[in-house]
Design a protein around this motif. Structure first.
Motif, short mmCIF file in Angstrom:
data_model
loop_
_atom_site.label_atom_id
_atom_site.label_comp_id
_atom_site.label_asym_id
_atom_site.label_seq_id
_atom_site.Cartn_x
_atom_site.Cartn_y
_atom_site.Cartn_z
N ASP A 11 10.46 3.03 -11.28
CA ASP A 11 10.36 1.90 -12.20
C ASP A 11 11.71 1.71 -12.91
O ASP A 11 12.34 2.69 -13.33
CB ASP A 11 9.29 2.16 -13.27
CG ASP A 11 7.90 2.29 -12.67
OD1 ASP A 11 7.56 1.47 -11.80
OD2 ASP A 11 7.16 3.21 -13.09
N VAL A 48 3.28 8.17 -4.92
CA VAL A 48 3.26 8.30 -6.38
C VAL A 48 3.54 9.73 -6.80
O VAL A 48 4.35 10.00 -7.71
CB VAL A 48 1.91 7.81 -6.93
CG1 VAL A 48 1.82 8.09 -8.43
CG2 VAL A 48 1.70 6.33 -6.64
N GLN A 77 10.37 -2.55 -9.37
CA GLN A 77 10.34 -1.24 -8.74
C GLN A 77 11.21 -1.23 -7.49
O GLN A 77 11.37 -2.25 -6.83
CB GLN A 77 8.90 -0.85 -8.36
CG GLN A 77 7.98 -0.64 -9.54
CD GLN A 77 6.59 -0.23 -9.09
OE1 GLN A 77 5.99 -0.88 -8.23
NE2 GLN A 77 6.06 0.83 -9.67
N THR A 132 1.92 2.33 -3.46
CA THR A 132 0.91 2.93 -4.33
C THR A 132 0.17 4.07 -3.65
O THR A 132 -0.81 4.58 -4.18
CB THR A 132 -0.11 1.87 -4.79
OG1 THR A 132 -0.71 1.25 -3.64
CG2 THR A 132 0.57 0.81 -5.64
N ASP A 133 0.62 4.46 -2.49
CA ASP A 133 0.04 5.61 -1.77
C ASP A 133 0.07 6.83 -2.69
O ASP A 133 1.09 7.10 -3.33
CB ASP A 133 0.86 5.87 -0.51
CG ASP A 133 0.26 6.93 0.39
OD1 ASP A 133 -0.05 8.04 -0.10
OD2 ASP A 133 0.12 6.67 1.60
N GLU A 161 0.83 -1.21 0.00
CA GLU A 161 0.00 0.00 0.00
C GLU A 161 0.86 1.25 0.00
O GLU A 161 0.52 2.25 -0.66
CB GLU A 161 -0.93 -0.02 1.22
CG GLU A 161 -2.02 -1.07 1.13
CD GLU A 161 -2.77 -1.24 2.42
OE1 GLU A 161 -4.02 -1.33 2.38
OE2 GLU A 161 -2.13 -1.28 3.50
#
Length: 404
Positions: A345, A338, A355, A333-334, A330
């Motif tokens: 990447d 981001v 990643q 992708t918070d 999580e």
């Protein structure tokens, strides 16, 4: 991103995570890092198959990538005169020499401070150790699980005083990665000092010193009060709005509202229990603290009635300090992660995408781009060519096993 380390060359004779992760961080910031690896097996991390709790996928060795991204690899036999001569020639062209070899090994390999300074008097000599360069255990190796986590007081601080078991580190390389940031900062400070004064100094960082710094406030309180620091008992709360509460779906919410009396009425409204704000037991900060156990029990019961997403919506505009407790997936992708580029990447040498976490310090308003780690001995021809060795000379070194 401003490549603040561009133009700086680092010569690394190190393996595992603690020290190599420091130069990996600096490589992301623009430094040219030449990694010297064992002529046959390479960095021992290349062969690591498990983190201790989970197997490492071999298609992308992310633990090795984390500590070695952006470097150039040259595999040398440092026990040979020719291999040592190459290290000396590279040292003459470098700004920093970085190692985690124990003092007795440095002496055996002839890569002690005086040996390297004889090639380049202006080089920053940097060492990462388990327990420091001095003292009775200076020549004793260690891992972050031992020196950082257990010896420095971190494990005791993380373990509830009523627990029958000792809490372990939360992640592989946890203390190593924190220590690596300390080494990187030390190198940058030493380079700045050299730039300003012309003096080339040394940098010495240990896992023990890093752990003690991380526990610095607790350690100072312990010394002052003559009381060892240990985590409070399970479920202990000194403030009903500081700590974590479990939701209906088994998730957690974390709160750190130090001024509990100020935030209590608003929190009660978000809970759907506005009457608690005027309850005589909780009407002001003093009474709330006096009845903190009851207040905490009420909060625990209320938070357990709804799933985390409902609480996320209810507390979205809460003015107090809180968060949904997240997993590493999580966190990756918070929306804040981001937006700030905290995860980068990239592809490994085989072209497999993956990643990694970006360098935490950003310069020029952008995250540092991350490059893959090198294959074993990938840059031998390139690095040796820069030293003036022609094809025939390099081939001879390879045939004789001095270069992989």
């Amino acid at each position: 991103m401003t490549a603040v380390m561009q133009g700086v060359r680092i010569l690394e004779v190190a393996e595992h995570t603690f020290v190599p992760a420091a130069s990996a961080l600096l490589a992301d910031l623009g430094a040219d890092v030449i990694k010297i690896e064992h002529v046959e097996r390479g960095d021992a991390m290349r062969g690591l198959a498990s983190s201790g709790t989970v197997s490492i996928p071999m298609n992308v060795h992310v633990l090795f990538e984390h500590s070695n991204r952006g470097k150039r690899s040259l595999a040398l036999d440092l026990t040979s005169p020719e291999g040592l001569d190459i290290v000396y020639k590279l040292a003459a062209t470098s700004d920093v020499f970085l190692t985690n070899k124990l003092p007795r090994v440095r002496k055996k390999l002839k890569i002690e401070l005086d040996d390297i300074r004889a090639q380049n008097p202006n080089i920053i000599y940097t060492s990462g150790t388990g327990q420091g360069e001095r003292g009775p255990e200076a020549d004793r190796g260690a891992y972050d699980f031992l020196a950082f986590w257990q010896r420095a007081g971190v494990a005791m601080g993380a373990t509830p005083s009523d627990s029958d078991t000792l809490v372990g580190p939360p992640a592989p390389g946890f203390g190593d990665s924190i220590g690596a940031m300390t080494i990187a900062g030390g190198i940058m400070g030493a380079l700045f000092h050299r730039e300003r004064t012309g003096e080339a100094t040394t940098v010495d960082v240990s896992l023990l010193s890093t752990g003690m710094w991380a526990m610095g406030q607790a350690l100072a309180l312990s010394v002052l009060t003559k009381t060892p620091w240990q985590g409070p008992p399970s479920g202990h709360r000194s403030n009903p709005l500081v700590g974590s509460y479990r939701t209906k779906d088994g998730r957690w919410l974390g709160f750190s509202c130090l001024q509990a009396g100020h935030y209590w009425p608003e929190a009660c409204a978000k809970l759907g229990r506005p009457e608690l704000a005027t309850d005589p037991r909780f009407a002001d900060h003093a009474s709330l603290m006096e009845n903190r156990v009851e207040a905490s029990e009420i909060l625990a019961a209320e938070f357990a009635t709804r799933p985390v997403e409902e609480w996320r919506e209810r507390f979205a505009d809460f003015s107090g300090q809180w968060t949904v407790v997240q997993s590493t997936l999580e966190a990756a992708t918070d929306p804040q992660s981001v937006a700030n580029g905290y995860v980068q990447d990239l592809e490994n040498a085989a072209g497999t995408p993956f990643q990694m976490t970006a360098v935490p310090a950003q310069f020029g308003g952008e995250p540092a781009p991350t490059r893959r780690a090198p294959e074993f001995n990938e840059h031998a021809d390139e690095v040796l060519g820069e030293l003036g060795l022609d094809f025939e000379a390099v081939l001879d070194l390879k045939l004789r096993g001095i270069v992989a």
